[in-house]
Design a protein around this motif. Structure first.
Motif, PDB file in Angstrom:
ATOM      1  N   CYS A 148       0.815  -1.212   0.000  1.00  0.00           N
ATOM      2  CA  CYS A 148       0.000   0.000   0.000  1.00  0.00           C
ATOM      3  C   CYS A 148       0.853   1.268   0.000  1.00  0.00           C
ATOM      4  CB  CYS A 148      -0.955  -0.010   1.188  1.00  0.00           C
ATOM      5  SG  CYS A 148      -2.286  -1.213   1.023  1.00  0.00           S
ATOM      6  N   LEU A 149       2.020   1.218   0.602  1.00  0.00           N
ATOM      7  CA  LEU A 149       2.940   2.353   0.518  1.00  0.00           C
ATOM      8  C   LEU A 149       3.377   2.577  -0.930  1.00  0.00           C
ATOM      9  CD1 LEU A 149       5.124   1.794   3.701  1.00  0.00           C
ATOM     10  CD2 LEU A 149       3.693   3.793   3.250  1.00  0.00           C
ATOM     11  N   ILE A 157      -3.342   0.996   4.248  1.00  0.00           N
ATOM     12  CA  ILE A 157      -2.431   1.086   5.399  1.00  0.00           C
ATOM     13  C   ILE A 157      -3.223   1.156   6.692  1.00  0.00           C
ATOM     14  CG2 ILE A 157      -0.699   2.531   6.536  1.00  0.00           C
ATOM     15  CD1 ILE A 157       0.211   3.378   3.699  1.00  0.00           C
ATOM     16  N   ARG A 158      -4.261   1.973   6.697  1.00  0.00           N
ATOM     17  CA  ARG A 158      -5.089   2.095   7.907  1.00  0.00           C
ATOM     18  C   ARG A 158      -5.822   0.782   8.198  1.00  0.00           C
ATOM     19  NH1 ARG A 158      -8.779   5.453   6.408  1.00  0.00           N
ATOM     20  NH2 ARG A 158      -7.889   6.411   4.541  1.00  0.00           N
ATOM     21  N   MET A 211       4.339 -10.192  17.214  1.00  0.00           N
ATOM     22  CA  MET A 211       5.310  -9.138  17.526  1.00  0.00           C
ATOM     23  C   MET A 211       6.213  -8.831  16.340  1.00  0.00           C
ATOM     24  SD  MET A 211       6.362 -10.052  21.467  1.00  0.00           S
ATOM     25  CE  MET A 211       7.509  -8.671  21.592  1.00  0.00           C
ATOM     26  N   LEU A 212       6.664  -9.862  15.624  1.00  0.00           N
ATOM     27  CA  LEU A 212       7.541  -9.595  14.484  1.00  0.00           C
ATOM     28  C   LEU A 212       6.768  -8.927  13.357  1.00  0.00           C
ATOM     29  CD1 LEU A 212      10.388  -9.732  13.427  1.00  0.00           C
ATOM     30  CD2 LEU A 212       9.907 -12.029  12.540  1.00  0.00           C
ATOM     31  N   GLY A 213       5.516  -9.321  13.166  1.00  0.00           N
ATOM     32  CA  GLY A 213       4.691  -8.623  12.178  1.00  0.00           C
ATOM     33  C   GLY A 213       4.531  -7.154  12.521  1.00  0.00           C
ATOM     34  N   LEU A 214       4.297  -6.868  13.803  1.00  0.00           N
ATOM     35  CA  LEU A 214       4.156  -5.491  14.251  1.00  0.00           C
ATOM     36  C   LEU A 214       5.458  -4.717  14.082  1.00  0.00           C
ATOM     37  CD1 LEU A 214       2.510  -3.265  15.613  1.00  0.00           C
ATOM     38  CD2 LEU A 214       2.949  -4.372  17.820  1.00  0.00           C
ATOM     39  N   ALA A 215       6.577  -5.332  14.450  1.00  0.00           N
ATOM     40  CA  ALA A 215       7.871  -4.661  14.298  1.00  0.00           C
ATOM     41  C   ALA A 215       8.176  -4.367  12.832  1.00  0.00           C
ATOM     42  CB  ALA A 215       8.981  -5.524  14.909  1.00  0.00           C
ATOM     43  N   ASP A 216       7.856  -5.310  11.957  1.00  0.00           N
ATOM     44  CA  ASP A 216       8.119  -5.091  10.531  1.00  0.00           C
ATOM     45  C   ASP A 216       7.224  -3.993   9.957  1.00  0.00           C
ATOM     46  OD1 ASP A 216      10.158  -6.926  10.462  1.00  0.00           O
ATOM     47  OD2 ASP A 216       9.000  -8.509   9.477  1.00  0.00           O
ATOM     48  N   VAL A 217       5.995  -3.899  10.428  1.00  0.00           N
ATOM     49  CA  VAL A 217       5.121  -2.804  10.000  1.00  0.00           C
ATOM     50  C   VAL A 217       5.688  -1.463  10.469  1.00  0.00           C
ATOM     51  CG1 VAL A 217       2.868  -1.734  10.416  1.00  0.00           C
ATOM     52  CG2 VAL A 217       3.010  -4.137   9.748  1.00  0.00           C
ATOM     53  N   LEU A 218       6.136  -1.393  11.711  1.00  0.00           N
ATOM     54  CA  LEU A 218       6.713  -0.153  12.228  1.00  0.00           C
ATOM     55  C   LEU A 218       7.958   0.259  11.450  1.00  0.00           C
ATOM     56  CD1 LEU A 218       6.311  -0.709  16.071  1.00  0.00           C
ATOM     57  CD2 LEU A 218       5.159   1.037  14.690  1.00  0.00           C
ATOM     58  N   ASN A 224       5.562   9.941  10.834  1.00  0.00           N
ATOM     59  CA  ASN A 224       4.508  10.962  10.883  1.00  0.00           C
ATOM     60  C   ASN A 224       3.151  10.440  10.422  1.00  0.00           C
ATOM     61  OD1 ASN A 224       5.004  10.723   8.163  1.00  0.00           O
ATOM     62  ND2 ASN A 224       5.336  12.913   7.787  1.00  0.00           N
ATOM     63  N   HIS A 225       3.075   9.147  10.117  1.00  0.00           N
ATOM     64  CA  HIS A 225       1.786   8.587   9.706  1.00  0.00           C
ATOM     65  C   HIS A 225       0.880   8.444  10.925  1.00  0.00           C
ATOM     66  CE1 HIS A 225      -1.244   5.816   8.098  1.00  0.00           C
ATOM     67  NE2 HIS A 225      -0.846   6.211   6.899  1.00  0.00           N
ATOM     68  N   GLU A 226      -0.405   8.661  10.742  1.00  0.00           N
ATOM     69  CA  GLU A 226      -1.351   8.629  11.864  1.00  0.00           C
ATOM     70  C   GLU A 226      -1.387   7.279  12.577  1.00  0.00           C
ATOM     71  OE1 GLU A 226      -5.688   7.965  10.610  1.00  0.00           O
ATOM     72  OE2 GLU A 226      -4.821   8.879   8.807  1.00  0.00           O
ATOM     73  N   CYS A 227      -1.033   6.211  11.887  1.00  0.00           N
ATOM     74  CA  CYS A 227      -1.078   4.876  12.490  1.00  0.00           C
ATOM     75  C   CYS A 227       0.197   4.523  13.254  1.00  0.00           C
ATOM     76  CB  CYS A 227      -1.313   3.822  11.407  1.00  0.00           C
ATOM     77  SG  CYS A 227      -2.915   3.960  10.583  1.00  0.00           S
ATOM     78  N   PHE A 228       1.266   5.299  13.041  1.00  0.00           N
ATOM     79  CA  PHE A 228       2.552   4.904  13.592  1.00  0.00           C
ATOM     80  C   PHE A 228       2.560   4.895  15.120  1.00  0.00           C
ATOM     81  CE2 PHE A 228       6.741   5.829  15.320  1.00  0.00           C
ATOM     82  CZ  PHE A 228       7.500   4.830  14.741  1.00  0.00           C
TER      83      PHE A 228
END
Length: 370
Positions: A148-149, A157-158, A211-218, A224-228
């Protein structure tokens, strides 16, 4: 303790490549875990054999620009199938070959059509209706965000961020402050709690996947993205809790049953969680003390799980080969404690080894070492 550093990531990767050859037998998420390790190694060392290892295998699955992927079936709506999409995007960016992007388009199309719970959460698979499993967030969310990026699809992304939040909320057990393996909105499964829909226990690797999925998304999201920030705060919350419950630096197969007979330290979940915390901390998304704690956990992983053959070959031991929820009546996985500790444990597992390589790369790239 035998010291396998420095360069244990490369040593373990070389052993995996020698043991298994190219990973080409099926379109399987465990290959993607290993390939992600090879990506990190190529970035760290510049040794092209790690890049070629990914590309040569992927070229047996994606042979032309039609978008077809060998052994992939879209209408199964299986989130596990999305995991290898990270390598499709990686190879497209590296080579510019459109065949990889066309195949990634197909996986994106699956996510846009994926069956959902009433509040919008992805079903884990079509054959597991109304169920969200923590595993699925590693398989799908990083690819979803990266695609999506590239496509400038902010709604996507949202939506990916929403998937991460929903899975966390639905599987969270307030009494233990741990996340259980899965959630069934319909309450139809034997493993689901009739009141909450949650499965009975917190399985270590499931939390590691999440956790690894979350870390890779971050790592992908602009700060500055609203979801970050909401996701970063979630990463800090879950990391702090997991670091609290370590046993001699590593994590148990069943996290919410410390001291119970038969429970054991398990390597793949420990590697996934360590890799996740190291990655996020190295990106300054977590407090500094978490970086030091995760470095301690990586050294514990070496102490508990890494073995060496007489010829110098390294291997990862004490990996649970597989665990899930529900399924076929004759082999129903009820999510009980006895079920999780009964699953086969062994060495040389591809997904476990891939998780180790990712953790080792993150460790070797983190500073300072304690």
């Amino acid at each position: 303790m035998k010291e396998f550093l420095p360069k244990s990531a490369a040593k373990m990767a070389d052993c995996l490549m020698k043991r298994y050859g190219l990973l080409t037998s099926r379109w399987s998420y465990d290959y993607g875990v290993a390939w992600r390790g090879m990506e990190a190694l190529y970035a760290m060392t510049g040794e092209k054999k790690y890049f070629d290892y990914i590309k040569d295998a992927m070229d047996t699955f994606v042979t032309d620009e039609s978008g077809a992927i060998r052994d992939y079936t879209l209408d199964e709506f299986n989130l596990d199938y999305i995991c290898n999409g990270r390598q499709l995007l990686y190879l497209y960016k590296a080579t510019g070959e459109k065949k990889y992007l066309r195949a990634a388009d197909v996986l994106y199309d699956q996510l846009r059509r994926q069956p959902r719970t009433s509040d919008g959460g992805f079903w884990h698979k079509k054959c597991y209706p109304y169920q969200m499993w923590l595993d699925g967030l590693h398989m799908s969310a990083p690819f979803y965000v990266e695609y999506c990026l590239m496509a400038e699809d902010d709604a996507g992304i949202r939506d990916a961020a929403k998937q991460l939040q929903l899975a966390y909320d639905h599987t969270y057990e307030p009494k233990t402050r741990l996340n259980h393996h899965g959630w069934d909105e319909s309450r139809a499964q034997q493993w689901s709690n009739p009141e909450t829909g949650r499965s009975a226990h917190a399985w270590g690797r499931a939390v590691g996947w999440y956790m690894l999925g979350l870390a890779d998304v971050l790592a992908l999201l602009p700060e500055n993205h609203e979801c970050f920030e909401p996701l970063r705060a979630l990463m800090e919350k879950i990391s702090a809790r997991m670091l609290e419950i370590r046993v001699d630096g590593a994590w148990l197969q069943v996290l919410d049953c410390p001291g119970r007979e038969g429970n054991y330290l398990e390597s793949s979940g420990s590697c996934l969680m360590t890799a996740a915390i190291l990655k996020a901390a190295a990106n300054h998304q977590l407090p500094d003390w978490m970086l030091a704690a995760a470095q301690e956990s990586f050294r514990a992983i070496q102490r508990h799980f890494v073995g060496q053959m007489r010829d110098g070959t390294l291997f990862l031991a004490k990996t649970c080969y597989g665990a899930g929820l529900g399924g076929k009546t004759e082999a129903y996985r009820d999510g009980s404690y006895d079920y999780y500790i009964s699953e086969t444990v062994g060495s040389y597992d591809i997904k476990g080894t891939g998780a180790y390589i990712q953790a080792a790369c993150a460790y070797e790239g983190s500073e300072p070492h304690a």
